[in-house]
Write a protein that holds these residues in place. Structure first.
Motif, PDB file in Angstrom:
ATOM      1  N   ALA A   1      44.890  52.609  60.374  1.00  0.00           N
ATOM      2  CA  ALA A   1      44.252  51.475  59.696  1.00  0.00           C
ATOM      3  C   ALA A   1      43.281  52.052  58.679  1.00  0.00           C
ATOM      4  O   ALA A   1      42.453  52.895  59.019  1.00  0.00           O
ATOM      5  CB  ALA A   1      43.518  50.591  60.695  1.00  0.00           C
ATOM      6  N   ALA A   2      43.401  51.617  57.436  1.00  0.00           N
ATOM      7  CA  ALA A   2      42.514  52.090  56.375  1.00  0.00           C
ATOM      8  C   ALA A   2      41.682  50.922  55.871  1.00  0.00           C
ATOM      9  O   ALA A   2      42.121  49.773  55.874  1.00  0.00           O
ATOM     10  CB  ALA A   2      43.323  52.700  55.235  1.00  0.00           C
ATOM     11  N   ALA A   3      40.466  51.214  55.443  1.00  0.00           N
ATOM     12  CA  ALA A   3      39.585  50.161  54.925  1.00  0.00           C
ATOM     13  C   ALA A   3      38.887  50.654  53.673  1.00  0.00           C
ATOM     14  O   ALA A   3      38.627  51.858  53.516  1.00  0.00           O
ATOM     15  CB  ALA A   3      38.560  49.760  55.979  1.00  0.00           C
ATOM     16  N   THR A   4      38.589  49.720  52.784  1.00  0.00           N
ATOM     17  CA  THR A   4      37.888  50.076  51.544  1.00  0.00           C
ATOM     18  C   THR A   4      37.176  48.868  50.974  1.00  0.00           C
ATOM     19  O   THR A   4      37.601  47.728  51.188  1.00  0.00           O
ATOM     20  CB  THR A   4      38.877  50.635  50.502  1.00  0.00           C
ATOM     21  N   ASN A   5      36.077  49.124  50.259  1.00  0.00           N
ATOM     22  CA  ASN A   5      35.421  48.058  49.503  1.00  0.00           C
ATOM     23  C   ASN A   5      35.731  48.197  48.017  1.00  0.00           C
ATOM     24  O   ASN A   5      35.178  47.479  47.190  1.00  0.00           O
ATOM     25  CB  ASN A   5      33.900  48.070  49.736  1.00  0.00           C
ATOM     26  N   ARG A   6      36.606  49.134  47.684  1.00  0.00           N
ATOM     27  CA  ARG A   6      37.020  49.333  46.296  1.00  0.00           C
ATOM     28  C   ARG A   6      38.307  48.576  45.991  1.00  0.00           C
ATOM     29  O   ARG A   6      39.059  48.212  46.900  1.00  0.00           O
ATOM     30  CB  ARG A   6      37.256  50.823  46.019  1.00  0.00           C
ATOM     31  N   ASP A   7      38.559  48.370  44.710  1.00  0.00           N
ATOM     32  CA  ASP A   7      39.829  47.815  44.258  1.00  0.00           C
ATOM     33  C   ASP A   7      40.778  48.990  44.058  1.00  0.00           C
ATOM     34  O   ASP A   7      40.712  49.682  43.033  1.00  0.00           O
ATOM     35  CB  ASP A   7      39.634  47.033  42.960  1.00  0.00           C
ATOM     36  N   LEU A   8      41.642  49.250  45.046  1.00  0.00           N
ATOM     37  CA  LEU A   8      42.510  50.423  44.977  1.00  0.00           C
ATOM     38  C   LEU A   8      43.514  50.319  43.826  1.00  0.00           C
ATOM     39  O   LEU A   8      43.942  51.342  43.285  1.00  0.00           O
ATOM     40  CB  LEU A   8      43.245  50.622  46.307  1.00  0.00           C
ATOM     41  N   GLU A   9      43.888  49.104  43.454  1.00  0.00           N
ATOM     42  CA  GLU A   9      44.792  48.956  42.307  1.00  0.00           C
ATOM     43  C   GLU A   9      44.123  49.468  41.033  1.00  0.00           C
ATOM     44  O   GLU A   9      44.758  50.137  40.211  1.00  0.00           O
ATOM     45  CB  GLU A   9      45.199  47.491  42.151  1.00  0.00           C
ATOM     46  N   ALA A  10      42.834  49.169  40.880  1.00  0.00           N
ATOM     47  CA  ALA A  10      42.093  49.680  39.729  1.00  0.00           C
ATOM     48  C   ALA A  10      41.948  51.196  39.801  1.00  0.00           C
ATOM     49  O   ALA A  10      42.028  51.890  38.778  1.00  0.00           O
ATOM     50  CB  ALA A  10      40.718  49.017  39.646  1.00  0.00           C
ATOM     51  N   GLU A  11      41.747  51.713  41.023  1.00  0.00           N
ATOM     52  CA  GLU A  11      41.630  53.170  41.195  1.00  0.00           C
ATOM     53  C   GLU A  11      42.951  53.860  40.849  1.00  0.00           C
ATOM     54  O   GLU A  11      42.966  54.957  40.292  1.00  0.00           O
ATOM     55  CB  GLU A  11      41.231  53.499  42.633  1.00  0.00           C
ATOM     56  N   VAL A  12      44.072  53.200  41.183  1.00  0.00           N
ATOM     57  CA  VAL A  12      45.387  53.750  40.822  1.00  0.00           C
ATOM     58  C   VAL A  12      45.526  53.811  39.306  1.00  0.00           C
ATOM     59  O   VAL A  12      45.988  54.813  38.742  1.00  0.00           O
ATOM     60  CB  VAL A  12      46.518  52.901  41.438  1.00  0.00           C
ATOM     61  N   ARG A  13      45.099  52.754  38.610  1.00  0.00           N
ATOM     62  CA  ARG A  13      45.187  52.738  37.147  1.00  0.00           C
ATOM     63  C   ARG A  13      44.324  53.824  36.525  1.00  0.00           C
ATOM     64  O   ARG A  13      44.687  54.406  35.504  1.00  0.00           O
ATOM     65  CB  ARG A  13      44.762  51.371  36.603  1.00  0.00           C
ATOM     66  N   LYS A  14      43.185  54.103  37.171  1.00  0.00           N
ATOM     67  CA  LYS A  14      42.283  55.142  36.647  1.00  0.00           C
ATOM     68  C   LYS A  14      42.749  56.551  37.006  1.00  0.00           C
ATOM     69  O   LYS A  14      42.218  57.530  36.492  1.00  0.00           O
ATOM     70  CB  LYS A  14      40.862  54.922  37.182  1.00  0.00           C
ATOM     71  N   GLY A  15      43.702  56.641  37.922  1.00  0.00           N
ATOM     72  CA  GLY A  15      44.207  57.952  38.318  1.00  0.00           C
ATOM     73  C   GLY A  15      43.416  58.617  39.416  1.00  0.00           C
ATOM     74  O   GLY A  15      43.615  59.802  39.700  1.00  0.00           O
TER      75      GLY A  15
ATOM     76  N   ILE B   1      39.511  35.851  31.388  1.00  0.00           N
ATOM     77  CA  ILE B   1      39.950  36.978  32.218  1.00  0.00           C
ATOM     78  C   ILE B   1      38.757  37.764  32.737  1.00  0.00           C
ATOM     79  O   ILE B   1      38.677  38.106  33.931  1.00  0.00           O
ATOM     80  CB  ILE B   1      40.912  37.890  31.429  1.00  0.00           C
ATOM     81  N   ASP B   2      37.802  38.049  31.837  1.00  0.00           N
ATOM     82  CA  ASP B   2      36.617  38.811  32.259  1.00  0.00           C
ATOM     83  C   ASP B   2      35.840  38.071  33.332  1.00  0.00           C
ATOM     84  O   ASP B   2      35.362  38.668  34.306  1.00  0.00           O
ATOM     85  CB  ASP B   2      35.712  39.079  31.050  1.00  0.00           C
ATOM     86  N   ARG B   3      35.715  36.755  33.173  1.00  0.00           N
ATOM     87  CA  ARG B   3      34.978  35.961  34.160  1.00  0.00           C
ATOM     88  C   ARG B   3      35.718  35.948  35.506  1.00  0.00           C
ATOM     89  O   ARG B   3      35.104  36.077  36.580  1.00  0.00           O
ATOM     90  CB  ARG B   3      34.800  34.526  33.643  1.00  0.00           C
ATOM     91  N   ALA B   4      37.040  35.820  35.457  1.00  0.00           N
ATOM     92  CA  ALA B   4      37.829  35.824  36.687  1.00  0.00           C
ATOM     93  C   ALA B   4      37.732  37.166  37.408  1.00  0.00           C
ATOM     94  O   ALA B   4      37.586  37.223  38.630  1.00  0.00           O
ATOM     95  CB  ALA B   4      39.290  35.492  36.375  1.00  0.00           C
ATOM     96  N   MET B   5      37.802  38.251  36.663  1.00  0.00           N
ATOM     97  CA  MET B   5      37.697  39.585  37.263  1.00  0.00           C
ATOM     98  C   MET B   5      36.311  39.794  37.877  1.00  0.00           C
ATOM     99  O   MET B   5      36.164  40.428  38.921  1.00  0.00           O
ATOM    100  CB  MET B   5      37.989  40.665  36.224  1.00  0.00           C
ATOM    101  N   GLU B   6      35.283  39.233  37.222  1.00  0.00           N
ATOM    102  CA  GLU B   6      33.925  39.336  37.751  1.00  0.00           C
ATOM    103  C   GLU B   6      33.796  38.591  39.075  1.00  0.00           C
ATOM    104  O   GLU B   6      33.260  39.111  40.064  1.00  0.00           O
ATOM    105  CB  GLU B   6      32.940  38.764  36.733  1.00  0.00           C
ATOM    106  N   LEU B   7      34.314  37.358  39.111  1.00  0.00           N
ATOM    107  CA  LEU B   7      34.238  36.559  40.333  1.00  0.00           C
ATOM    108  C   LEU B   7      35.078  37.153  41.456  1.00  0.00           C
ATOM    109  O   LEU B   7      34.757  37.009  42.630  1.00  0.00           O
ATOM    110  CB  LEU B   7      34.693  35.119  40.051  1.00  0.00           C
ATOM    111  N   ALA B   8      36.171  37.818  41.083  1.00  0.00           N
ATOM    112  CA  ALA B   8      37.071  38.408  42.085  1.00  0.00           C
ATOM    113  C   ALA B   8      36.650  39.804  42.496  1.00  0.00           C
ATOM    114  O   ALA B   8      37.333  40.448  43.284  1.00  0.00           O
ATOM    115  CB  ALA B   8      38.498  38.436  41.539  1.00  0.00           C
ATOM    116  N   GLY B   9      35.525  40.273  41.962  1.00  0.00           N
ATOM    117  CA  GLY B   9      35.047  41.609  42.321  1.00  0.00           C
ATOM    118  C   GLY B   9      35.997  42.715  41.902  1.00  0.00           C
ATOM    119  O   GLY B   9      36.053  43.761  42.534  1.00  0.00           O
ATOM    120  N   GLY B  10      36.748  42.470  40.817  1.00  0.00           N
ATOM    121  CA  GLY B  10      37.669  43.486  40.320  1.00  0.00           C
ATOM    122  C   GLY B  10      39.030  43.464  40.980  1.00  0.00           C
ATOM    123  O   GLY B  10      39.899  44.276  40.637  1.00  0.00           O
TER     124      GLY B  10
END
Length: 456
Positions: A275-289, A420-429
């Motif tokens: 079981a893995a847990a994170t408070n990060r957006d791993l999809e964003a981390e994948v995009r950043k490499g 889009i920016d507002r939605a990403m802000e509300l969704a925490g990325g």
């Protein structure tokens, strides 16, 4: 401190005499005439001990011990029977009974059994160093109900890996504990590994162990945490902090559940759920490499997202009541409720630290409380933080066409980008949650963020 005792017996005279006698001895007793009434009262009353008659009409009390223990695993169940024997006692102990008394019994004997059991429980609780971990996800919101259902399914299917996402303090570890304790792995270890707390140069040897002579100071072989957890659950907390070189090794391990110790040549196979847990957006981390895409999809077999507390405010009263009862016991208080004004303040607070912050506020408030109601005078909450931030002013004012032509394409892009920016802000990325807010697919939103296409 008054211990709460629930009496479940179908004989009115026994219920009355026990209630009276236990009250005189300083207990807080309640009674029920049958199993159904007893279980309902146990949910509401949260007793420390249950005096359970083994003969309740056509039912055997011993067959319902597990029902009481499921409400609270620390609940002490004492079986009352007129047909006691050593063999019955042994079988009852296997089912979770703490002790038993044979009718007709002496009230002093009952008092001794309860007191002894409570002392053992107090010692066990003290070993937890006051660390509070609810046995289950608490709340009445639809989101928490769905999470509890997911926990049930994952407990029944204990070979499925999972990824738990959510802000800090939302209860990710509680979810893992609940899944592990409800599964067939419950009697095996659950090993927690904080991926961000172990230095990167020690991570491999901590996870997979090492052989004697693998490096300077390795005087003897040592098992790693994966090996120690064999048969149980491995909880990889803060998986987003794992260095890339260890991500590759973890991916290899997940494929076949085997590894080599540092400096070793032999493959070691283990049977663990991850079981893995994170408070990060791993999809964003994948995009950043910074996070491997193949590892993300390998971990993301089943994802549980825990919404922040500010998005499920109906859960706040439930959590507050739970913590009030807990800290009443911890600080030997007798607060009977929370003042409506303070509850309103709690429900309107932003809760950046989520349930962990709420727990700290409740602990501080109960510690300094005076009177019968919790008023929160020493809660330390800043009133201005109690409302969610709102967008200020018009986000995209319309240009005056009378003053000259406009670039329509550019204006539309600005309009869309603001949303889009507002939605990403509300969704925490979180890309998936932002797409839901915008009413489009995740793929469409990702394509728009990459500069190709328009949200549908």
């Amino acid at each position: 401190m008054k211990y709460k005792v629930l009496i479940v017996d179908d004989e009115p005279l026994i219920r009355m005499s026990l209630e009276s006698g236990l009250f005189d001895l300083g207990y807080e007793p309640r009674s029920a005439a049958d199993i159904q009434e007893g279980l309902a009262l146990a949910e509401q009353f949260s007793p420390d001990a249950v005096l359970l008659d083994n003969r309740l009409g056509g039912e055997l009390g011993v067959e319902h011990v597990g029902d009481f223990k499921r409400i609270d695993e620390d609940m002490m169940v004492i079986l009352m029977t007129a047909y006691g024997s050593v063999s019955q006692a042994v079988e009852a102990m296997k089912l979770g009974v703490s002790d038993y008394v044979q009718k007709p019994f002496d009230l002093e004997e009952v008092d001794l059994i309860i007191s002894r059991g409570m002392e053992q429980l107090t010692r066990r609780r003290s070993l937890e160093l006051m660390r509070l971990r609810p046995h289950k996800m608490l709340g009445c919101s639809q989101a928490i109900a769905q999470i509890r259902e997911n926990i049930r399914i994952l407990a029944e299917n204990d070979n499925v890996d999972l990824l738990i996402c959510g802000e800090t303090g939302t209860g990710k570890e509680v979810v893992v504990n609940s899944i592990h304790n409800g599964s067939s792995r419950r009697d095996k270890p659950m090993v927690k590994i904080n991926c961000g707390a172990i230095p990167s140069n020690l991570l491999e040897s901590e996870l997979f162990g090492y052989e004697k002579g693998a490096f300077t100071g390795a005087a003897k072989a040592k098992k790693g945490l994966m090996e120690l957890a064999n048969g149980g659950t491995v909880f990889l907390d803060e998986i987003g902090e794992l260095p890339l070189f260890m991500q590759a090794k973890l991916l290899t391990f997940l494929e076949d559940r085997s590894f080599k110790r540092v400096g070793g040549l032999r493959d070691i196979e283990v049977n663990v759920r991850v079981a893995a847990a994170t408070n990060r957006d791993l999809e964003a981390e994948v995009r950043k490499g910074t996070f491997r895409e193949d590892l993300y999809y390998r971990l993301n077999v089943m994802q549980i997202h825990i919404p922040p507390l500010r998005e499920r405010r109906e859960d706040i009263p439930v959590l507050c009541q739970y913590y009030l009862e807990h800290f009443n016991r911890k600080f030997n208080k007798s607060l009977r409720g929370i003042h409506p004004d303070f509850m309103e303040t709690l429900q309107n607070h932003y809760w950046k630290g989520n349930v962990r912050e709420l727990r700290n506020v409740m602990e501080r408030s109960v510690l300094f409380a005076r009177g019968e109601l919790l008023t929160g005078e020493n809660a330390g909450l800043i009133p201005q933080s109690g409302t969610l931030p709102q967008p200020s002013g018009p986000a995209f004012p319309m240009r005056d066409l009378a003053s000259g032509p406009v670039d329509l394409k550019k204006e539309v892009e600005t309009f869309e980008r603001t949303y889009i920016d507002r939605a990403m802000e509300l969704a925490g990325g979180n890309l998936s949650r932002a797409a839901q807010l915008l009413g489009c697919t995740r793929f469409t939103l990702k394509r728009r963020l990459d500069g190709d296409g328009t949200p549908e």
